[in-house]
Motif scaffolding. Sequence first.
Motif, PDB file in Angstrom:
ATOM      1  N   ALA A  60       4.479  -8.277  -5.195  1.00  0.00           N
ATOM      2  CA  ALA A  60       4.592  -9.698  -5.526  1.00  0.00           C
ATOM      3  C   ALA A  60       6.053 -10.141  -5.463  1.00  0.00           C
ATOM      4  CB  ALA A  60       4.027  -9.957  -6.913  1.00  0.00           C
ATOM      5  N   GLY A  61       6.334 -11.101  -4.592  1.00  0.00           N
ATOM      6  CA  GLY A  61       7.686 -11.627  -4.455  1.00  0.00           C
ATOM      7  C   GLY A  61       8.633 -10.745  -3.673  1.00  0.00           C
ATOM      8  N   SER A  62       8.118  -9.649  -3.092  1.00  0.00           N
ATOM      9  CA  SER A  62       8.978  -8.730  -2.347  1.00  0.00           C
ATOM     10  C   SER A  62       9.122  -9.173  -0.898  1.00  0.00           C
ATOM     11  CB  SER A  62       8.404  -7.311  -2.391  1.00  0.00           C
ATOM     12  OG  SER A  62       7.292  -7.194  -1.514  1.00  0.00           O
ATOM     13  N   ARG A  63       9.936  -8.436  -0.145  1.00  0.00           N
ATOM     14  CA  ARG A  63      10.136  -8.709   1.273  1.00  0.00           C
ATOM     15  C   ARG A  63       9.279  -7.802   2.153  1.00  0.00           C
ATOM     16  NH1 ARG A  63      16.761  -9.415   1.754  1.00  0.00           N
ATOM     17  NH2 ARG A  63      16.967 -11.034   0.149  1.00  0.00           N
ATOM     18  N   THR A  64       8.369  -7.073   1.548  1.00  0.00           N
ATOM     19  CA  THR A  64       7.600  -6.048   2.256  1.00  0.00           C
ATOM     20  C   THR A  64       6.185  -6.505   2.549  1.00  0.00           C
ATOM     21  OG1 THR A  64       8.877  -4.261   1.243  1.00  0.00           O
ATOM     22  CG2 THR A  64       6.702  -3.692   2.102  1.00  0.00           C
ATOM     23  N   ARG A  65       5.722  -6.197   3.749  1.00  0.00           N
ATOM     24  CA  ARG A  65       4.303  -6.286   4.077  1.00  0.00           C
ATOM     25  C   ARG A  65       3.749  -4.869   4.058  1.00  0.00           C
ATOM     26  NH1 ARG A  65       4.890 -10.580   8.980  1.00  0.00           N
ATOM     27  NH2 ARG A  65       4.183 -12.446   7.886  1.00  0.00           N
ATOM     28  N   LEU A  66       2.737  -4.651   3.243  1.00  0.00           N
ATOM     29  CA  LEU A  66       2.101  -3.344   3.143  1.00  0.00           C
ATOM     30  C   LEU A  66       0.765  -3.363   3.865  1.00  0.00           C
ATOM     31  CD1 LEU A  66       1.755  -0.466   1.903  1.00  0.00           C
ATOM     32  CD2 LEU A  66       0.699  -1.606  -0.074  1.00  0.00           C
ATOM     33  N   VAL A  67       0.570  -2.404   4.759  1.00  0.00           N
ATOM     34  CA  VAL A  67      -0.715  -2.198   5.420  1.00  0.00           C
ATOM     35  C   VAL A  67      -1.321  -0.930   4.827  1.00  0.00           C
ATOM     36  CG1 VAL A  67      -1.916  -1.836   7.603  1.00  0.00           C
ATOM     37  CG2 VAL A  67       0.135  -3.278   7.531  1.00  0.00           C
ATOM     38  N   GLY A  68      -2.499  -1.035   4.223  1.00  0.00           N
ATOM     39  CA  GLY A  68      -3.119   0.103   3.553  1.00  0.00           C
ATOM     40  C   GLY A  68      -2.980  -0.044   2.050  1.00  0.00           C
ATOM     41  N   GLU A  89      13.248  -2.577   0.189  1.00  0.00           N
ATOM     42  CA  GLU A  89      13.103  -3.768   1.024  1.00  0.00           C
ATOM     43  C   GLU A  89      12.817  -3.431   2.487  1.00  0.00           C
ATOM     44  OE1 GLU A  89      16.533  -6.253   0.302  1.00  0.00           O
ATOM     45  OE2 GLU A  89      15.700  -6.963  -1.598  1.00  0.00           O
ATOM     46  N   VAL A  90      12.002  -2.409   2.691  1.00  0.00           N
ATOM     47  CA  VAL A  90      11.532  -2.116   4.048  1.00  0.00           C
ATOM     48  C   VAL A  90      10.519  -3.199   4.433  1.00  0.00           C
ATOM     49  CG1 VAL A  90      10.355  -0.445   5.511  1.00  0.00           C
ATOM     50  CG2 VAL A  90      11.873   0.358   3.679  1.00  0.00           C
ATOM     51  N   PRO A  91      10.725  -3.905   5.542  1.00  0.00           N
ATOM     52  CA  PRO A  91       9.855  -5.049   5.861  1.00  0.00           C
ATOM     53  C   PRO A  91       8.387  -4.703   6.084  1.00  0.00           C
ATOM     54  CG  PRO A  91      11.909  -5.176   7.090  1.00  0.00           C
ATOM     55  CD  PRO A  91      11.890  -3.825   6.442  1.00  0.00           C
ATOM     56  N   LEU A  92       8.111  -3.548   6.710  1.00  0.00           N
ATOM     57  CA  LEU A  92       6.733  -3.162   7.006  1.00  0.00           C
ATOM     58  C   LEU A  92       6.495  -1.737   6.529  1.00  0.00           C
ATOM     59  CD1 LEU A  92       3.960  -3.639   8.416  1.00  0.00           C
ATOM     60  CD2 LEU A  92       4.983  -2.673  10.491  1.00  0.00           C
ATOM     61  N   VAL A  93       5.449  -1.547   5.732  1.00  0.00           N
ATOM     62  CA  VAL A  93       5.075  -0.214   5.244  1.00  0.00           C
ATOM     63  C   VAL A  93       3.605   0.010   5.569  1.00  0.00           C
ATOM     64  CG1 VAL A  93       4.849   1.296   3.247  1.00  0.00           C
ATOM     65  CG2 VAL A  93       6.791  -0.286   3.397  1.00  0.00           C
ATOM     66  N   VAL A  94       3.301   1.125   6.204  1.00  0.00           N
ATOM     67  CA  VAL A  94       1.928   1.504   6.515  1.00  0.00           C
ATOM     68  C   VAL A  94       1.596   2.752   5.716  1.00  0.00           C
ATOM     69  CG1 VAL A  94       0.331   2.307   8.282  1.00  0.00           C
ATOM     70  CG2 VAL A  94       1.976   0.508   8.823  1.00  0.00           C
ATOM     71  N   ALA A  95       0.572   2.670   4.866  1.00  0.00           N
ATOM     72  CA  ALA A  95       0.154   3.804   4.042  1.00  0.00           C
ATOM     73  C   ALA A  95      -1.161   4.360   4.582  1.00  0.00           C
ATOM     74  CB  ALA A  95       0.001   3.389   2.583  1.00  0.00           C
ATOM     75  N   VAL A  96      -1.097   5.559   5.118  1.00  0.00           N
ATOM     76  CA  VAL A  96      -2.277   6.205   5.674  1.00  0.00           C
ATOM     77  C   VAL A  96      -3.125   6.858   4.580  1.00  0.00           C
ATOM     78  CG1 VAL A  96      -3.052   8.046   7.226  1.00  0.00           C
ATOM     79  CG2 VAL A  96      -1.126   6.576   7.880  1.00  0.00           C
ATOM     80  N   THR A  97      -2.495   7.315   3.515  1.00  0.00           N
ATOM     81  CA  THR A  97      -3.168   8.047   2.438  1.00  0.00           C
ATOM     82  C   THR A  97      -4.406   7.298   1.945  1.00  0.00           C
ATOM     83  OG1 THR A  97      -0.975   8.760   1.734  1.00  0.00           O
ATOM     84  CG2 THR A  97      -2.803   9.183   0.229  1.00  0.00           C
TER      85      THR A  97
END
Length: 293
Positions: free
Chosen positions: A113-121, A89-97
């Motif tokens: 889907a339905g999570s508390r996370t915003r993923l960038v990348g 449940e990390v709110p913001l995740v940035v994936a550089v890979t």
Amino acid sequence: MAILLDNDTRVLCQGMTGWAGTHHVTQMMEYGTKVVGGVRPGKGGRSHLNLPVFDRVAEARDATGANASIIFVPPASAAAAMIEAIEAEVPLVVAVTERVPVLDMVRVREALAGSRTRLVGANSQGVLAPGVAKLGVMATGSERPGGVGIVSRSASLTSEVVAQVTAAGLGQSTTVGVGGDPIHGLSMRDCVELFLADPGTDGLILIGEIGGAQEHEVADYVAETRPSKPIVALIVGAHAPAERRMGHAGALALSGAADVAAKVAALEKAGVRVAPSANLVGRVMAEALARVS
């Protein structure tokens, strides 16, 4: 103000002990980003860059109060790292890979889907709020705090446009690289919605390219909502041959709707100003803001 990042952003790095993680986390810390720890299975209990290292994301979040993570993990393991951060449940995740296998990213999208996370990348240069925090691998030096939000599929063009916006005396609220792979987290439309809701963003720049339908999704949203903030777009790849991947894994035009002409037409019909050349984006943005001031 900025979107996604603020002065309370506390960052973990998954894969911090490798060369890429070490190099870029050092630069992030020098910029002023609050990095609070790293995650590397099997190396928990050690320290790196004078920061604690943990075996698991959930453990690291509980110990540090982290609310963001950046991922420097090889493609074969990157999806597992993203899913672990989502489950923690990390709110913001940035994936550089970059070039994470497509089926792996399908699993990541299912976890989102339905999570508390915003993923960038994945395949993102990251998120930059000038003077606040840098969460990524982008070059810095020409950015300045200001009122222009930038959402982009291209890291190199982001750097060029940032320099133009700064030269025009406008500055940036936040720049977001959504990623160049075909399947990723936060979309261009998602970013546009966030920027339009941000009182510190006066205008938006959209940097798109051939392939996919993200620019069409933005055009549909803008046509529906008719925002008062001006939006300027640059769409590149006009001379790219059909059905040939160009640079990014997602830059592949398989149909007419995915090419530059179709995207430009859709955006202009929605009321977006499209810059005719990459070197004119800053000027067009300045003119658009002047018209509404």
